[in-house]
Scaffold this active site. Structure first.
Site, PDB file in Angstrom:
ATOM      1  N   ASP A 197      41.596  32.250  23.264  1.00 16.66           N
ATOM      2  CA  ASP A 197      40.708  32.488  21.970  1.00 16.66           C
ATOM      3  C   ASP A 197      39.917  31.282  22.218  1.00 16.66           C
ATOM      4  O   ASP A 197      40.363  30.154  21.682  1.00 16.66           O
ATOM      5  CB  ASP A 197      41.290  33.051  21.127  1.00 16.66           C
ATOM      6  CG  ASP A 197      40.586  33.411  19.729  1.00 16.66           C
ATOM      7  OD1 ASP A 197      39.233  33.388  19.936  1.00 16.66           O
ATOM      8  OD2 ASP A 197      40.580  33.844  19.006  1.00 16.66           O
ATOM      9  N   ASP A 208      32.231  34.177  19.550  1.00 16.80           N
ATOM     10  CA  ASP A 208      33.785  33.965  19.317  1.00 16.80           C
ATOM     11  C   ASP A 208      34.222  35.326  20.533  1.00 16.80           C
ATOM     12  O   ASP A 208      33.997  36.638  19.950  1.00 16.80           O
ATOM     13  CB  ASP A 208      34.285  34.440  17.835  1.00 16.80           C
ATOM     14  CG  ASP A 208      35.659  34.228  17.483  1.00 16.80           C
ATOM     15  OD1 ASP A 208      36.566  34.126  18.684  1.00 16.80           O
ATOM     16  OD2 ASP A 208      35.951  34.557  16.382  1.00 16.80           O
ATOM     17  N   HIS A 277      35.890  39.659  11.634  1.00 22.28           N
ATOM     18  CA  HIS A 277      35.332  38.930  10.576  1.00 22.28           C
ATOM     19  C   HIS A 277      33.683  38.719  11.077  1.00 22.28           C
ATOM     20  O   HIS A 277      33.285  38.792  11.977  1.00 22.28           O
ATOM     21  CB  HIS A 277      35.800  37.629  10.197  1.00 22.28           C
ATOM     22  CG  HIS A 277      35.929  36.891  11.559  1.00 22.28           C
ATOM     23  ND1 HIS A 277      35.119  36.063  12.157  1.00 22.28           N
ATOM     24  CD2 HIS A 277      36.888  36.825  12.317  1.00 22.28           C
ATOM     25  CE1 HIS A 277      35.645  35.348  13.060  1.00 22.28           C
ATOM     26  NE2 HIS A 277      36.760  36.042  13.443  1.00 22.28           N
ATOM     27  N   HIS A 285      34.349  32.290   9.438  1.00 18.22           N
ATOM     28  CA  HIS A 285      34.712  33.600   8.879  1.00 18.22           C
ATOM     29  C   HIS A 285      33.686  33.612   7.565  1.00 18.22           C
ATOM     30  O   HIS A 285      33.584  32.833   6.555  1.00 18.22           O
ATOM     31  CB  HIS A 285      35.898  33.476   8.155  1.00 18.22           C
ATOM     32  CG  HIS A 285      37.374  33.439   9.204  1.00 18.22           C
ATOM     33  ND1 HIS A 285      37.389  34.739   9.756  1.00 18.22           N
ATOM     34  CD2 HIS A 285      37.755  32.616   9.977  1.00 18.22           C
ATOM     35  CE1 HIS A 285      38.541  34.646  10.551  1.00 18.22           C
ATOM     36  NE2 HIS A 285      38.562  33.204  10.828  1.00 18.22           N
ATOM     37  N   GLU A 310      37.834  42.042  16.741  1.00 16.26           N
ATOM     38  CA  GLU A 310      38.834  41.389  17.398  1.00 16.26           C
ATOM     39  C   GLU A 310      39.887  42.329  16.832  1.00 16.26           C
ATOM     40  O   GLU A 310      40.119  42.805  15.599  1.00 16.26           O
ATOM     41  CB  GLU A 310      39.157  40.112  17.057  1.00 16.26           C
ATOM     42  CG  GLU A 310      39.451  39.422  15.927  1.00 16.26           C
ATOM     43  CD  GLU A 310      39.854  38.028  15.696  1.00 16.26           C
ATOM     44  OE1 GLU A 310      40.430  37.453  16.710  1.00 16.26           O
ATOM     45  OE2 GLU A 310      39.302  37.429  14.725  1.00 16.26           O
ATOM     46  N   GLU A 405      38.684  40.642  22.094  1.00 16.28           N
ATOM     47  CA  GLU A 405      37.452  40.194  21.030  1.00 16.28           C
ATOM     48  C   GLU A 405      36.291  39.864  21.860  1.00 16.28           C
ATOM     49  O   GLU A 405      36.100  39.371  22.668  1.00 16.28           O
ATOM     50  CB  GLU A 405      38.038  38.801  20.064  1.00 16.28           C
ATOM     51  CG  GLU A 405      36.946  38.470  19.174  1.00 16.28           C
ATOM     52  CD  GLU A 405      37.558  37.299  18.235  1.00 16.28           C
ATOM     53  OE1 GLU A 405      37.100  36.931  17.215  1.00 16.28           O
ATOM     54  OE2 GLU A 405      38.079  36.285  18.918  1.00 16.28           O
TER      55      GLU A 405
END
Length: 424
Positions: A197, A208, A277, A285, A310, A405
């Site tokens: 990740d 992300d 998120h 976040h 994710e 994700e």
């Protein structure tokens, strides 16, 4: 917070994009072969020379050449485009929404090129990582290879562009927030389930994306379940969609799978206290959470938002707790001004603000910028509510967890899966 084979979608294809060699009876590619007669008869015809053939730039292995060499015009590849569903289908052809999108893309603060540049870095770095990560490597080797590639390709420049957050390399029952600290000698084993990740940012726009790697087939169904659940979440996401409804769809997909281990069948469970998120500039976040199970959250997704969709699946209890040495930290976005009694804490906070702002960092990153003997000061910043610590999150011992994700952008007319590649 989370390497593809060569693809024209991802910018440069070293196998297909190089120009074919023209053969003139010799092998001196790119050299001037002298004057060539223009076709036709008669005297006085002009002669022209062959132009030297130019080779397109080719990414190094490992990838270390900045993307500006491949995209000098600053225009980066779009991600996967998905139309909106149901009552939102009208957006695709709406002249008003097309206009809004055009205006947004012309605004340097809103332009999609920053997030697409970060996405292309992610694709090229993970292409190499997926090919080269193998059992026997240390976690530190894996993390540094990914981070060195990210910094080089994004052409790291202070807080303008760089690593989006520490490289997560969570193993087995650990689902998230593990990266090696200095001195960690953990070695990847053949039977491990590894979550990779990592993030890239350009002007605070954080890309992300994460994937899971295994080296023997026992947990293939677990990986398949989580990938399918993530794609379900992406498909269901959209402007005005309620977050609780997305969670229900993710759970339905994830829990339709099971895994057989040593003759015993385990249902795949969503990890109920982890979530996707929203993402804000310089804030990983952003305030909205996409849970992985059915819930009553009536909050809606909105036009122009970025989301990290994710999902995490587990063969264990489907719930994580904090466990192990902490490596991940971030300065709290709206931290209050607190008088600090420790001089070392004041100095460390100044360094964190200068080097990372509100982007997540890890202890290795503090080492890298020259900080030393900082643990007391760092813990003081945590207890004072200025810095947030993010310890590893683990399911029950013996369980296995997996993660996938993607970052999606809710454009006015369509949904763009910016991090999509030909690998996942």
């Amino acid at each position: 917070m989370t390497v593809t084979s060569p693809s024209t979608e991802n910018g440069v294809n070293p196998e297909k994009d190089l120009p074919a060699t023209l053969h003139d009876g010799d092998d001196d590619e790119g050299e001037d072969d002298g004057p060539v007669e223009v076709s036709g008869t008669g005297e006085g015809k002009k002669k022209k020379k062959k132009k030297p053939k130019k080779k397109k730039a080719e990414q190094s292995d490992p990838p270390r050449i900045g993307l500006s060499k491949f995209f000098p015009d600053g225009i980066y590849p779009e991600g996967e485009i998905q139309p909106y569903k149901d009552e939102n289908t009208w957006r695709t052809t709406s002249e008003e929404k097309r206009y809004n999108e055009r205006i947004a893309n012309e605004d340097p603060e809103l332009t999609y090129q920053s997030i697409r540049r970060a996405a292309e870095v992610h694709r090229q770095v993970r292409r190499h990582a997926r090919k080269h990560i193998r059992p026997g490597m240390t976690m530190t080797q894996i993390a540094e290879n990914i981070e060195d590639g990210t910094r080089a390709l994004v052409e790291e420049s202070g807080l303008e562009s760089g690593v989006g957050f520490p490289t997560g390399l969570s193993l087995n029952n650990c689902a998230a927030h593990y990266t090696p600290n200095a001195g960690d000698t953990t070695i990847l084993q053949n039977g491990d389930v590894l979550k990779v990740d990592f993030g890239v940012h350009v002007k605070g726009r954080i890309l992300d994306s994460a994937f899971t790697l295994t080296w023997e087939p026992t947990y293939d169904k677990l990986v398949e379940a989580v990938k399918a659940a993530t794609n379900t979440g992406i498909r269901e996401a959209g402007i005005d969609v309620r977050l609780g409804e997305i969670g229900a769809a993710i759970q339905e997909t994830m829990e339709s799978y099971e895994v057989e281990v040593g003759g015993k069948v385990y249902p795949v469970k969503c990890i109920e206290n982890l979530s996707g998120h929203s993402i804000n500039p310089y804030q990983i976040h952003g305030g909205k959470s996409v849970m992985l199970v059915k819930n009553e959250d009536q909050t809606k997704m909105e036009e122009g938002e970025y989301f990290a969709i994710e999902t995490f699946g587990s063969t264990g209890r489907g719930r994580v707790v904090e466990s192990g040495d902490c490596s991940h930290y971030a300065k709290i976005y709206d931290a209050p001004h607190v008088p600090l009694r420790l001089t070392s804490a004041k100095s460390l906070l100044k360094s964190i603000t200068k080097n990372f702002g509100t982007l997540p960092f890890c202890r290795r990153y503090l080492d890298r910028v020259g900080e030393s003997k900082y643990l007391l000061a760092l813990n003081h910043l945590v207890t004072q509510g200025i810095v947030h610590d993010y310890p590893p999150l683990c399911d029950a011992r013996g369980a296995m967890t997996a993660q996938f994700e993607h970052t999606i952008l809710l454009r006015p007319t369509v949904k763009e899966v910016v991090s999509r590649g030909d690998d996942y």
